[in-house]
Design an enzyme around this catalytic site. Structure first.
Site, PDB file in Angstrom:
ATOM      1  N   ARG A   1       0.851  -1.196   0.000  1.00  0.00           N
ATOM      2  CA  ARG A   1       0.000   0.000   0.000  1.00  0.00           C
ATOM      3  C   ARG A   1       0.884   1.242   0.000  1.00  0.00           C
ATOM      4  O   ARG A   1       1.734   1.415   0.875  1.00  0.00           O
ATOM      5  CB  ARG A   1      -0.907  -0.022   1.242  1.00  0.00           C
ATOM      6  CG  ARG A   1      -1.704   1.237   1.406  1.00  0.00           C
ATOM      7  CD  ARG A   1      -2.738   1.149   2.537  1.00  0.00           C
ATOM      8  NE  ARG A   1      -3.365   2.447   2.647  1.00  0.00           N
ATOM      9  CZ  ARG A   1      -3.246   3.274   3.685  1.00  0.00           C
ATOM     10  NH1 ARG A   1      -2.571   2.905   4.768  1.00  0.00           N
ATOM     11  NH2 ARG A   1      -3.815   4.457   3.668  1.00  0.00           N
TER      12      ARG A   1
ATOM     13  N   HIS B   1      -2.886  11.157   0.983  1.00  0.00           N
ATOM     14  CA  HIS B   1      -2.314  10.915   2.313  1.00  0.00           C
ATOM     15  C   HIS B   1      -1.692  12.241   2.770  1.00  0.00           C
ATOM     16  O   HIS B   1      -0.500  12.331   3.010  1.00  0.00           O
ATOM     17  CB  HIS B   1      -1.307   9.768   2.260  1.00  0.00           C
ATOM     18  CG  HIS B   1      -1.035   9.109   3.576  1.00  0.00           C
ATOM     19  ND1 HIS B   1      -1.237   7.765   3.820  1.00  0.00           N
ATOM     20  CD2 HIS B   1      -0.561   9.610   4.744  1.00  0.00           C
ATOM     21  CE1 HIS B   1      -0.890   7.474   5.061  1.00  0.00           C
ATOM     22  NE2 HIS B   1      -0.469   8.579   5.647  1.00  0.00           N
TER      23      HIS B   1
ATOM     24  N   GLU C   1      -7.356   8.455   6.551  1.00  0.00           N
ATOM     25  CA  GLU C   1      -7.623   9.054   7.864  1.00  0.00           C
ATOM     26  C   GLU C   1      -8.166  10.487   7.786  1.00  0.00           C
ATOM     27  O   GLU C   1      -7.498  11.441   8.235  1.00  0.00           O
ATOM     28  CB  GLU C   1      -6.349   9.029   8.732  1.00  0.00           C
ATOM     29  CG  GLU C   1      -5.778   7.637   8.932  1.00  0.00           C
ATOM     30  CD  GLU C   1      -4.536   7.620   9.834  1.00  0.00           C
ATOM     31  OE1 GLU C   1      -4.054   8.698  10.212  1.00  0.00           O
ATOM     32  OE2 GLU C   1      -4.058   6.528  10.160  1.00  0.00           O
TER      33      GLU C   1
ATOM     34  N   ASN D   1      -7.224   1.695  10.013  1.00  0.00           N
ATOM     35  CA  ASN D   1      -5.918   1.851  10.642  1.00  0.00           C
ATOM     36  C   ASN D   1      -6.134   1.758  12.143  1.00  0.00           C
ATOM     37  O   ASN D   1      -6.818   2.598  12.730  1.00  0.00           O
ATOM     38  CB  ASN D   1      -5.305   3.209  10.288  1.00  0.00           C
ATOM     39  CG  ASN D   1      -4.996   3.321   8.802  1.00  0.00           C
ATOM     40  OD1 ASN D   1      -5.122   2.345   8.054  1.00  0.00           O
ATOM     41  ND2 ASN D   1      -4.594   4.502   8.371  1.00  0.00           N
TER      42      ASN D   1
ATOM     43  N   TYR E   1      -4.271   1.529  15.863  1.00  0.00           N
ATOM     44  CA  TYR E   1      -3.031   1.673  16.635  1.00  0.00           C
ATOM     45  C   TYR E   1      -3.234   1.487  18.135  1.00  0.00           C
ATOM     46  O   TYR E   1      -2.410   0.911  18.813  1.00  0.00           O
ATOM     47  CB  TYR E   1      -2.406   3.053  16.379  1.00  0.00           C
ATOM     48  CG  TYR E   1      -1.766   3.126  15.008  1.00  0.00           C
ATOM     49  CD1 TYR E   1      -0.458   2.711  14.808  1.00  0.00           C
ATOM     50  CD2 TYR E   1      -2.492   3.561  13.904  1.00  0.00           C
ATOM     51  CE1 TYR E   1       0.133   2.748  13.549  1.00  0.00           C
ATOM     52  CE2 TYR E   1      -1.910   3.597  12.636  1.00  0.00           C
ATOM     53  CZ  TYR E   1      -0.608   3.187  12.476  1.00  0.00           C
ATOM     54  OH  TYR E   1      -0.026   3.209  11.230  1.00  0.00           O
TER      55      TYR E   1
ATOM     56  N   GLU F   1      -3.471  -0.264   8.163  1.00  0.00           N
ATOM     57  CA  GLU F   1      -2.283   0.103   8.945  1.00  0.00           C
ATOM     58  C   GLU F   1      -2.405  -0.473  10.339  1.00  0.00           C
ATOM     59  O   GLU F   1      -3.498  -0.467  10.929  1.00  0.00           O
ATOM     60  CB  GLU F   1      -2.121   1.627   9.104  1.00  0.00           C
ATOM     61  CG  GLU F   1      -1.700   2.359   7.869  1.00  0.00           C
ATOM     62  CD  GLU F   1      -1.546   3.857   8.097  1.00  0.00           C
ATOM     63  OE1 GLU F   1      -1.252   4.282   9.242  1.00  0.00           O
ATOM     64  OE2 GLU F   1      -1.730   4.605   7.121  1.00  0.00           O
TER      65      GLU F   1
HETATM   66  O1  IFM Z   1       2.678   7.618  10.057  1.00  0.00           O
HETATM   67  C1  IFM Z   1       1.312   7.620  10.244  1.00  0.00           C
HETATM   68  C2  IFM Z   1       0.591   7.456   8.928  1.00  0.00           C
HETATM   69  O2  IFM Z   1       0.951   8.426   8.009  1.00  0.00           O
HETATM   70  C3  IFM Z   1      -0.903   7.517   9.128  1.00  0.00           C
HETATM   71  N1  IFM Z   1      -1.337   6.621  10.171  1.00  0.00           N
HETATM   72  C4  IFM Z   1      -0.618   6.619  11.409  1.00  0.00           C
HETATM   73  C5  IFM Z   1       0.868   6.504  11.162  1.00  0.00           C
HETATM   74  C6  IFM Z   1       1.633   6.506  12.496  1.00  0.00           C
HETATM   75  O3  IFM Z   1       1.397   7.691  13.178  1.00  0.00           O
END
Ligand code: IFM
Length: 443
Positions: free
Chosen positions: A76, A120, A165, A287, A289, A341
């Protein structure tokens, strides 16, 4: 629980243009809001910029060879809008378009499936000078950019995500002021979030006529957990989930904005906007985290961080990927999903033996994949996993201090070194993709 992932699962890594490409002023590329923002004194914690980053623009072929060594079957990446259309409207830049042609062809020649993201965060600065995403015209320019890219690459790219995002683009850049363009205005941020969603809808409509590729969008989503069982904490958790996640999920999959109170005003919405935003898409990229830990105490009760915290200060909470996927799968009618992500920043360095021993990252990926498998076993339709990121890169306002990569970058020399996690991920994928077959062949 099923013991393995689906056989056609996409095993990948993810990157974005501004974070790795460099060549910020070469071959006809236009200036983006991140080129402008990163050069402002104090904007980036370590004073760095993405001017050179990982120099990927000049190292394309050898970087693509690294993907082969990693054993991934999907990659990606994002397209830098100002590289292909320097002013964001009007003339196209042939050298920029050629670069992405070479990237896509290079992937296919190596047996790797291209997944492209159109936006992005690197808006052409000229469009920002006309109001950026606060100006509704930007949506139309974006749709034209999307149509051109779909026409050019859509015979070879498997999936196009319109945006990465939208929450982060809109809120970190226009409410909190810590990302480009560095504004702090709630009403503007709300309108921008709406225009980004609207531009997604307009782009999908424009691209459908130009390509048979899958079309979708990527959202950053976090489950929320109240710090205590108090009503106040529970309300806060629901409000936080509405602000970060439902604000995007609801328009896309229900055609409305959530009614839960939010820290920003509702945007101005014109007739027909919500129908455009809600039109069918083929996939949703997620995504993931961390979870949002919600406390109304002063000072707030901190997240437990039992499984550690990353260098970003984010709680490592693998169960969150399961909680999030099963929750949204219950509550929304969703298309196919990807984990577009998931990754962790660690304090990586090259050891005396010349290697990078990032045991924390291995544990992170293994635990998240375990939880992802649980969600899939319970019927959530997840088609792929993209580790963020292929290599260490420019982590926005944190600069180069944060290392998310499977591949270590020594920035002064641009030396690439596979971390232990890269080798581990390669072996894991190998087992998942070919383990069963190998076993059958042996029997
Ligand atoms: O680096 C970023 C990415 O550009 C978008 N999602 C989160 C990642 C980590 O912060």
């Amino acid at each position: 629980m099923r013991s393995s992932f689906p056989s056609d699962f996409a095993w990948g890594t993810a990157t974005s243009a501004y974070q790795i490409e460099g060549a910020a002023q070469e071959d006809g590329k236009g200036v983006s809001i991140w080129d402008r923002f990163s050069h402002q004194p104090g904007a980036i914690e370590d004073g760095s910029t993405g001017d050179v980053a990982c120099d990927h623009y000049h190292r394309l072929e050898s970087d693509l060879d690294l993907l082969v060594k990693l054993g991934i079957n999907a990659y990606r990446f994002s397209i830098a809008w100002p590289r292909v259309q320097p002013l964001g409207q009007g003339a196209w830049n042939p050298q920029g378009l050629d670069f992405y042609d070479r990237l896509v062809d290079g992937l296919l020649q190596r047996g790797i499936t291209p997944h492209a993201t159109l936006y992005h965060w690197d808006l052409p600065q000229t469009l920002q000078d006309m109001g950026g995403w606060a100006n509704r015209d930007t949506c139309q320019y974006f749709a034209e950019y999307a149509r051109t890219i779909a026409t050019r690459l859509g015979d070879r790219v498997k999936a196009f995500a319109t945006h990465n995002e939208p929450f982060v683009s809109a809120m970190l850049g226009n409410l909190m002021g810590i990302h480009a363009p560095g504004l702090k205005d709630a009403k503007t941020a709300s309108q921008i979030a709406h225009h980004i969603l609207l531009s997604h809808g307009m782009a999908v409509r424009a691209m459908r006529a130009a390509t048979k590729a899958d079309l979708g969008i990527v959202l950053n989503l976090s489950p929320t957990t109240p710090a205590t069982s108090s009503q106040a904490d529970q309300d806060k958790a629901e409000q936080e989930f509405a602000f970060v996640s439902r604000w995007y999920l609801d328009p896309l999959f229900r055609g409305t904005y959530p009614s839960t109170p939010a820290p920003i005003p509702l945007p101005d919405v014109q007739t027909g906007d919500m129908a455009l935003i809600q039109q069918p898409i083929d996939f949703l990229g997620i995504n993931y985290y961390f979870r949002d830990w919600c406390s109304t105490d002063t000072p707030p009760i901190p997240a437990p961080c039992k499984q550690g915290c990353s260098e970003m200060g984010w709680e490592i909470y693998p169960e969150g990927i399961y909680e999030l996927l099963t929750k949204i799968n219950r509550e929304y009618k969703l298309p196919a999903l990807y984990i577009s992500e998931n990754g962790v920043a660690c304090a990586d360095s090259i050891a005396d033996d010349g290697l990078v021993h990032d045991a924390q990252r291995i544990r992170f990926i293994e635990d998240h994949l375990h939880e992802l498998k649980r969600a899939i076993a319970e019927g959530v339709d997840v088609r792929g996993y993209f580790y963020w990121s292929l290599m260490d890169n420019f982590e926005w306002s944190k600069g180069f201090a944060m290392r998310f990569g499977l591949i270590h970058i020594d920035y002064p020399t641009q030396q690439r070194t596979f971390k232990d996690s890269a080798l581990w991920y390669r072996d894991y994928i190998q087992r998942e993709r070919f383990g069963a077959q190998q076993k059958e062949a042996t029997l």
